[in-house]
Design a protein around this motif. Structure first.
Motif, PDB file in Angstrom:
ATOM      1  N   UNK A  83      -1.938  -7.389   2.825  1.00 30.06           N
ATOM      2  CA  UNK A  83      -0.796  -6.559   2.403  1.00 30.06           C
ATOM      3  C   UNK A  83       0.281  -7.422   1.734  1.00 30.06           C
ATOM      4  N   UNK A  86      -0.825  -8.000  -1.807  1.00 26.67           N
ATOM      5  CA  UNK A  86      -0.680  -6.818  -2.662  1.00 26.67           C
ATOM      6  C   UNK A  86       0.781  -6.520  -2.962  1.00 26.67           C
ATOM      7  N   UNK A  87       1.634  -6.873  -2.040  1.00 28.17           N
ATOM      8  CA  UNK A  87       3.066  -6.641  -2.242  1.00 28.17           C
ATOM      9  C   UNK A  87       3.584  -7.466  -3.423  1.00 28.17           C
ATOM     10  N   UNK A 109       8.774   4.543  -1.101  1.00 29.04           N
ATOM     11  CA  UNK A 109       7.619   4.336  -0.216  1.00 29.04           C
ATOM     12  C   UNK A 109       7.380   2.867   0.129  1.00 29.04           C
ATOM     13  N   UNK A 113       8.131   0.789   3.760  1.00 34.47           N
ATOM     14  CA  UNK A 113       7.069   0.136   4.508  1.00 34.47           C
ATOM     15  C   UNK A 113       7.424  -1.302   4.807  1.00 34.47           C
ATOM     16  N   UNK A 114       8.133  -1.927   3.866  1.00 34.48           N
ATOM     17  CA  UNK A 114       8.470  -3.326   4.068  1.00 34.48           C
ATOM     18  C   UNK A 114       9.821  -3.495   4.745  1.00 34.48           C
TER      19      UNK A 114
ATOM     20  N   UNK B 157      -1.522   3.468  -2.663  1.00 35.85           N
ATOM     21  CA  UNK B 157      -0.759   3.122  -1.472  1.00 35.85           C
ATOM     22  C   UNK B 157      -1.011   1.668  -1.061  1.00 35.85           C
ATOM     23  N   UNK B 158      -2.286   1.264  -1.079  1.00 30.72           N
ATOM     24  CA  UNK B 158      -2.585  -0.133  -0.756  1.00 30.72           C
ATOM     25  C   UNK B 158      -1.858  -1.090  -1.702  1.00 30.72           C
ATOM     26  N   UNK B 161       1.282  -2.607  -0.894  1.00 27.55           N
ATOM     27  CA  UNK B 161       1.289  -3.407   0.332  1.00 27.55           C
ATOM     28  C   UNK B 161       1.264  -2.584   1.604  1.00 27.55           C
ATOM     29  N   UNK B 162       0.859  -1.316   1.506  1.00 19.90           N
ATOM     30  CA  UNK B 162       0.733  -0.520   2.724  1.00 19.90           C
ATOM     31  C   UNK B 162      -0.583  -0.887   3.407  1.00 19.90           C
ATOM     32  N   UNK B 163      -0.602  -0.881   4.727  1.00 25.01           N
ATOM     33  CA  UNK B 163      -1.873  -1.121   5.398  1.00 25.01           C
ATOM     34  C   UNK B 163      -2.608   0.201   5.584  1.00 25.01           C
ATOM     35  N   UNK B 166      -0.702   2.947   7.677  1.00 24.69           N
ATOM     36  CA  UNK B 166       0.397   3.589   6.930  1.00 24.69           C
ATOM     37  C   UNK B 166      -0.151   4.505   5.851  1.00 24.69           C
ATOM     38  N   UNK B 167      -1.201   4.030   5.189  1.00 27.84           N
ATOM     39  CA  UNK B 167      -1.801   4.830   4.129  1.00 27.84           C
ATOM     40  C   UNK B 167      -2.341   6.146   4.684  1.00 27.84           C
ATOM     41  N   UNK B 170       0.848   8.296   6.065  1.00 30.39           N
ATOM     42  CA  UNK B 170       1.893   8.705   5.132  1.00 30.39           C
ATOM     43  C   UNK B 170       1.342   9.341   3.872  1.00 30.39           C
ATOM     44  N   UNK B 171       0.144   8.967   3.493  1.00 33.28           N
ATOM     45  CA  UNK B 171      -0.380   9.484   2.231  1.00 33.28           C
ATOM     46  C   UNK B 171      -1.521  10.482   2.452  1.00 33.28           C
TER      47      UNK B 171
END
Ligand SMILES: Nc1ncnc2c1ncn2[C@@H]1O[C@H](COP(=O)(O)OP(=O)(O)OP(=O)(O)O)[C@@H](O)[C@H]1O
Ligand SMILES: [Mg+2]
Lengths: 253, 269
Positions: A83, A86-87, A109, A113-114, B157-158, B161-163, B166-167, B170-171
């Motif tokens: 993650x 990807x961020x 969103x 999350x962060x 979503x990934x 940086x969502x895991x 969360x994905x 939330x999605x």
């Protein structure tokens, strides 16, 4: 090319089952410019791009060998926090996929999350990145409407804002204009030109003119092999390889 | 095709017509506001509020239980297992088989579980049996909508940086909320109308009971008992009860439609 860049790839091989789609690719992507990955359909451009943020992991039966280094870390190392990788990268896909929530929520969103929770901070972030993606004026009065109510072109810019909102250093884009009308495409291209001094942008495109217009650096992939890469001018005006020449002239496609 | 449609529609109208024609004369305010008084089944006063309350409690309880177990299973099948997963296929086939198992089997199985737990015929026992009955239906219904979530949406979503967790919550849940709501209401409808699974498990009572450990009345059994009497006016009440049950299910599917359109507005096509 010894100077360290955000993204570099060493001896990367990717297999879908028994089918090898990337063959021993080694390259360093220059920072803070636009790099275009070009090549005929099915040659592995998308696959290469999806290795950079490990979205490739989500595919069944994939096998990856070799290294992708992002800021010096081998991202395929099982120890890596995927993650966090990807961020660091925003992603634009071929067709925009806004999340099933409001325009505002789409941008908020990632930051949420962060760990950004405060409403006023989020408000600032949302406005800032919607402006950066040049869509603020069109949506500022309808922030709480569903993102799916936007036009495709607007959705793609919203997706750009969503990606930028997590403050990445890199923007990955896979044929980001191929589903858009000419005006929307132009708009995205202009955003890229504005952003290129601050972000490392890697875009896949099969439109040679687009690569010529935008890219400073070009990577040519053919049948899973990295044939040639270099500054845009060199590749387009003076390619070393015969096959690159033919592709650029449109003899093969 | 037209003929088949006509036959189906005609039978449907016939059923509804029978219920309305036979039940309407017996329908009264007392029916839905009072529990049976003594001698109700011999034509005495009172109503079937006990069964209405019992059935609603039972179906709601079973829907909640099935939801709590069912939603994670459907998500697991699709998000945690991959598309080609053998395990997921095996689970799907098993669920399909379970959807086809007659409800009396769930009743018997629920009864066995109750004996094992030392629970007597009660709302709780009924909830166990009805949950078993509706869970496979609910899971498969949710599974079908989660399966339709575009992979790119999950990737979107990934990519910020969502895991996975969360994905999913939330999605994926948001995208499929309308489908989840209809699946739950589908289960609710199946649960509220089923007689065989509650036959041994809930017992029956003329009182209005809210206790988990006490027997409760249910509409299908109330209909069954009233129809079983030799008295025409009590039999009419059975049709009136059937009418009430039908209205509850109708209201349910209408509210499902309403909720789906309401929560569907954020859905990404
Ligand atoms: N999920 C997958 N499973 C199996 N094979 C795949 C999968 N995705 C891609 N491939 C194969 O890998 C090769 C490279 O695909 P990729 O999508 O990377 O090409 P591309 O250069 O992006 O093509 P295009 O220009 O059409 O988008 C193709 O031959 C394709 O058939
Ligand atoms: Mg592609």
């Amino acid at each position: 090319m010894k100077n360290r860049t955000h993204i570099s790839v060493e001896n990367l091989n990717v297999y879908y089952g028994d089918n090898q789609v990337l063959k021993n690719v080694t390259i360093a992507i220059p920072d803070k410019t636009i790099t275009a990955i070009i090549g005929p359909s099915g040659c592995g451009k998308t696959t290469l791009l999806r290795c950079f943020n490990r979205l490739i992991d989500t595919v069944d039966g994939i096998k990856v060998t070799g290294k992708v280094l992002v800021d010096g870390d081998d991202i395929f190392d099982p120890q890596q926090d995927v993650t966090a990788i990807r961020k660091k990268m925003g992603l634009l896909s071929q067709r925009p996929f806004p999340l099933p929530m409001s325009i505002y929520e789409n941008v908020a969103y990632g930051p949420r999350i962060h760990g950004t929770r405060k409403k006023n901070e989020l408000d600032v972030i949302v406005e800032k990145y919607l402006k950066m993606a040049n869509i603020w004026d069109e949506v500022k009065d309808r922030l709480h409407e569903p993102a799916s109510s936007l036009s495709i072109g607007q959705q793609q810019r919203l997706c750009l804002a969503r990606g930028l909102a997590v403050e990445p250093e890199i923007i990955l884009a896979d044929e980001p204009t191929s589903a858009l009308d000419p005006v929307s495409s132009r708009n995205i291209e202009e955003r890229f030109m504005e952003l290129k001094n601050r972000y490392t942008i890697v875009m896949v495109t099969h439109i040679l003119r687009q690569a010529k217009r935008l890219a400073d650096y070009v990577v040519f992939v053919y049948l899973g092999e990295l044939i040639e890469h270099g500054p845009s001018k060199e590749i387009f005006e003076n390619p070393k390889e015969q096959i690159t020449k033919e592709y650029i002239k449109g003899i093969i496609s | 095709m037209l003929l088949s449609t006509a036959i189906v529609m005609f039978s449907l109208l016939l059923i509804l017509g029978t219920i309305v024609v036979k039940g309407l004369p017996a329908l009264s305010l007392d029916m839905i506001t009072k529990a049976p008084e003594s001698g109700y089944y011999l034509g005495g006063g009172g109503g079937i509020l006990n069964a209405i309350v019992g059935s609603l409690l039972l179906a709601a309880g079973a829907s909640v239980v099935s939801m709590i177990f069912g939603i994670p299973v459907a998500l697991y099948l699709n998000i945690y297992l991959t598309r080609k997963s053998k395990l997921a296929e095996v689970i799907r086939v098993a669920l399909d088989v379970m959807c086809g198992v007659p409800s009396i089997v769930y009743g018997a199985f629920g009864f066995a579980i109750m004996l094992y737990l030392g629970v007597r015929a009660s709302l709780l026992g009924g909830i166990i049996a009805v949950s078993l009955l509706i869970m496979p239906v609910m899971i498969r219904a949710i599974d079908e909508v989660v399966r339709l979530v575009p992979h790119e949406l999950i990737e979107a979503s990934y990519s910020v940086g969502a895991n996975r967790f969360e994905t999913v919550f939330k999605v994926v849940v948001r995208q499929t909320l309308p489908g989840i709501i209809s699946a739950v209401l589908l289960g609710f409808g199946r649960g509220i109308g089923d007689a065989a699974s509650v036959l041994f498990t809930t017992g029956f009572t003329d009182r209005i009971s809210f206790s988990l450990l006490e027997p409760v009345a249910t509409l299908p059994l109330a209909i069954f008992f009233q129809l079983g009497t030799p008295l025409p006016e009590v039999q009419q009440r059975a049709y009136a009860s059937a009418f009430i049950l039908t209205v509850i299910i109708l209201v349910l599917s209408l509210s499902a439609r309403f909720l789906v359109s309401r929560y569907g507005r954020h859905m990404v096509k």
